[in-house]
Structure formats: structure tokens, C-alpha cells
Design an enzyme around this catalytic site. Structure first.
Site, PDB file in Angstrom:
ATOM      1  N   ASP A 110       0.827  -1.203   0.000  1.00  0.00           N
ATOM      2  CA  ASP A 110       0.000   0.000   0.000  1.00  0.00           C
ATOM      3  C   ASP A 110       0.862   1.252   0.000  1.00  0.00           C
ATOM      4  O   ASP A 110       1.837   1.348   0.741  1.00  0.00           O
ATOM      5  CB  ASP A 110      -0.903   0.009   1.241  1.00  0.00           C
ATOM      6  N   TYR A 168       2.695  10.329  -0.240  1.00  0.00           N
ATOM      7  CA  TYR A 168       3.813   9.857   0.580  1.00  0.00           C
ATOM      8  C   TYR A 168       5.126  10.284  -0.074  1.00  0.00           C
ATOM      9  O   TYR A 168       5.526   9.763  -1.118  1.00  0.00           O
ATOM     10  CB  TYR A 168       3.787   8.335   0.732  1.00  0.00           C
ATOM     11  N   ARG A 191       9.653   7.244  16.485  1.00  0.00           N
ATOM     12  CA  ARG A 191       8.657   8.057  15.786  1.00  0.00           C
ATOM     13  C   ARG A 191       8.122   9.160  16.695  1.00  0.00           C
ATOM     14  O   ARG A 191       7.794  10.257  16.241  1.00  0.00           O
ATOM     15  CB  ARG A 191       7.510   7.175  15.300  1.00  0.00           C
TER      16      ARG A 191
END
Length: 315
Positions: free
Chosen positions: A49, A54, A224
């Protein structure tokens, strides 16, 4: 690896989907990204995906390069459109759908994608225009099927009412995890009734369900939670949530798996779920996470895990 049909599309996909948000073409070195894609194929993942937004096309270009040497029928490729690629290129108008699918196909180096998804709903474009444009993408052979991400139940039902004559949606891509269960109330039931499968994003709640973030402790360097996109996970980084997640370790131990594997196995055991999207920056990380697809965990343990997080989950 297990496989399931994607809604009523007839397309069979692996229950683990390799995602590319914040990773390939942008946050992860290309050599490491290529190793992750190779590992995905090695363990039986056939579902990948991505989205045009992105890395503003960089993820699609990376995948186009990496996948170019593989038989096209050896993988199921999904991409999306909606978010602005330029100051004027955004949304789901007929002109944008026609323009963005061609741009994505060029970057992906393929004649078609298996699944073309609306990344969000576009309130500025009539739904009829969007559905007709997406239907033309399918009729022209540029996509095999269409889907959406983060649409409301009313929007889903309105789209289903337009098919036929338009091509019908077969997939929904909601945020869904042990810590974030909003889709359960209406989106998943409406989707099940309409032959729409769920491709879940953030099944690990942005990594919080891996257990690596500890209550009262400093955030791990390079994680993250310390990056530019940390705002996506702030709701999960409270001490009550992190304490509850640590309590899941006893359940994972009884199930004989890691916290991350338990979290993904729970998602895959829920009604209407087709596949869980996972990201990976290292091949060994992907191999370990993907083992969740083959786990058989006592439903009582899955229920116990959900009960532990009941007071802190977002629903």
C-alpha cells in the site's frame, strides 16, 4: 502467511500489508527499503500500500523501481489520491482523478494498480462526479478495484447507493487498533453489509502497542515519537495508556508472542478485517511482526487484552 478476499472484489490479499507511509522513498534508506520489500515477498506478503502524497511521489517512485523486476501478477498494489500534490492539484474532481492516476502509474512503472483509493472524502466535489471518475479508471483498465480511507458511514452509504451504474467500493482503510476502535461503531458494520473489506492502518497505534514507550520515561531517541510526525501519536503517549499497554505483557506471555504480534493478531481476529498495514525500516522487524498472521491465539486471551485497555482506548 494467510490470505483473504478483499471485500467482494475477488482479489486475494495477504493479511499483512506492507505500508510505505513515512518510510520508503523518504524516511528509510533505499537499500534498507529494498531489503524490506524483498523480505515481504519472502514471507508471503503480496499486498503493498502506498499513496501519491507519501514523500510527494517519492514512495511510489521507490516502489516502481523496486517492483519493476518482479512479475506484475505476483503482488497486489494499492495507491491513493486526495491530498495536495501542488498548490492546485488536490481533491477528487474528475480532472484530478484522471490526472493523478496517470501520474501514479508513471511513478509506479505499471499499467494498472489493483486498488485505487480516495485518501479522504472531498466535500468540494459532488460525490457523483468522483464515483463516475473512479468508475472510468476501472473501466479503462487502470485499476482493478476502488476503495476509500476514513469516510463516514453516511458517505459510505451514499457511495454504495450510486453503484450501479458506477463501480462499487470494495475496501475501507480506517485507523483501527486495540487502542483506537472508532470504526467498530458504524464504519465496519456498514462496510460488511456493503461487501467492503477493511485494510487497517496503524494497527500498533503508531508503535505504542509494541510496548517500547514506557510510562514516566524519556521517549526513545530516534523513535517516531520524537520525529516530525509525533503529533499523530500524542493521544497514545499518556501515562495511563502506557501503563495499560505494559499490563498487556502478561497476556502476550501467555499467548507465547510479542506485544506487537498480540496487537496485530487481535486486529485480524475482528469481524470485517481483511488486512493490517504494517511499516518496517528493517527486514527482521517485518519478519517478526508478520508472524502475527499465522498465530492462533485463544479468543479468551484476545478478550483479556481488550479488557485491559477498555478504560484508555479511543472509541
Amino acid at each position: 502467511m494467510q490470505y483473504r478476499d478483499l471485500g467482494d472484489s475477488g482479489i486475494s490479499v495477504s493479511t499483512i500489508c506492507l505500508g510505505s507511509w513515512l518510510t520508503y522513498g523518504a524516511g528509510v534508506d533505499d537499500s534498507a527499503g529494498r531489503a524490506c520489500v524483498d523480505a515481504a515477498f519472502d514471507i508471503g506478503i503480496n499486498f503493498i500500500d502506498t499513496a501519491n502524497i507519501y514523500g510527494r511521489g517519492a514512495a511510489e517512485s521507490f516502489l516502481g523501481d523496486v517492483l519493476s523486476s518482479r512479475p506484475r501478477d505476483s503482488y497486489v498494489l494499492a495507491t491513493k489520491l486526495f491530498f495536495p500534490m501542488t498548490e492546485s492539484d488536490r481533491g477528487l474532481s474528475a480532472a484530478q482523478v484522471a490526472k493523478q492516476i496517470d501520474a501514479s502509474l508513471k511513478r509506479l512503472r505499471t499499467d494498472y494498480v489493483d486498488l485505487y483509493q480516495c485518501h479522504r472524502y472531498d466535500p468540494e466535489t459532488p460525490l457523483e462526479e468522483t464515483m463516475e471518475a473512479l468508475s472510468e479508471v476501472v473501466r479503462s483498465g487502470k485499476a482493478r478495484a476502488i476503495g476509500f480511507s476514513e469516510w463516514s458511514p453516511d458517505q459510505i452509504e451514499a457511495a454504495l447507493a450510486l453503484a450501479p451504474p458506477n463501480v462499487k467500493f470494495v475496501s475501507s482503510q480506517p485507523q483501527y487498533s486495540l487502542l483506537y476502535r472508532r470504526a467498530e461503531a458504524k464504519v465496519i458494520p456498514v462496510s460488511i453489509a456493503g461487501g467492503i473489506g477493511q485494510i487497517v492502518w496503524s494497527p500498533l497505534a503508531q508503535g505504542v502497542l509494541s510496548g517500547k514507550y514506557l510510562p514516566g520515561a524519556a521517549l526513545p531517541a530516534g523513535s517516531r515519537a520524537t520525529g516530525d510526525d509525533a503529533h499523530f501519536m500524542q493521544q497514545f503517549l499518556t501515562d495511563p495508556v502506557l501503563e495499560a499497554v505494559q499490563s498487556l505483557k502478561a497476556v502476550a506471555d501467555k499467548a507465547g508472542c510479542s506485544l506487537a504480534q498480540l496487537a496485530i493478531a487481535w486486529v485480524l481476529a475482528q469481524p470485517g478485517i481483511t488486512s493490517a498495514i504494517v511499516g518496517a525500516s528493517r527486514p527482521e522487524q517485518l519478519r517478526e511482526t508478520a508472524k502475527a498472521a499465522d498465530l492462533t491465539i485463544d479468543p479468551a486471551l484476545l478478550a483479556e487484552a481488550a479488557a485491559i485497555l477498555e478504560g484508555v482506548r479511543i472509541s
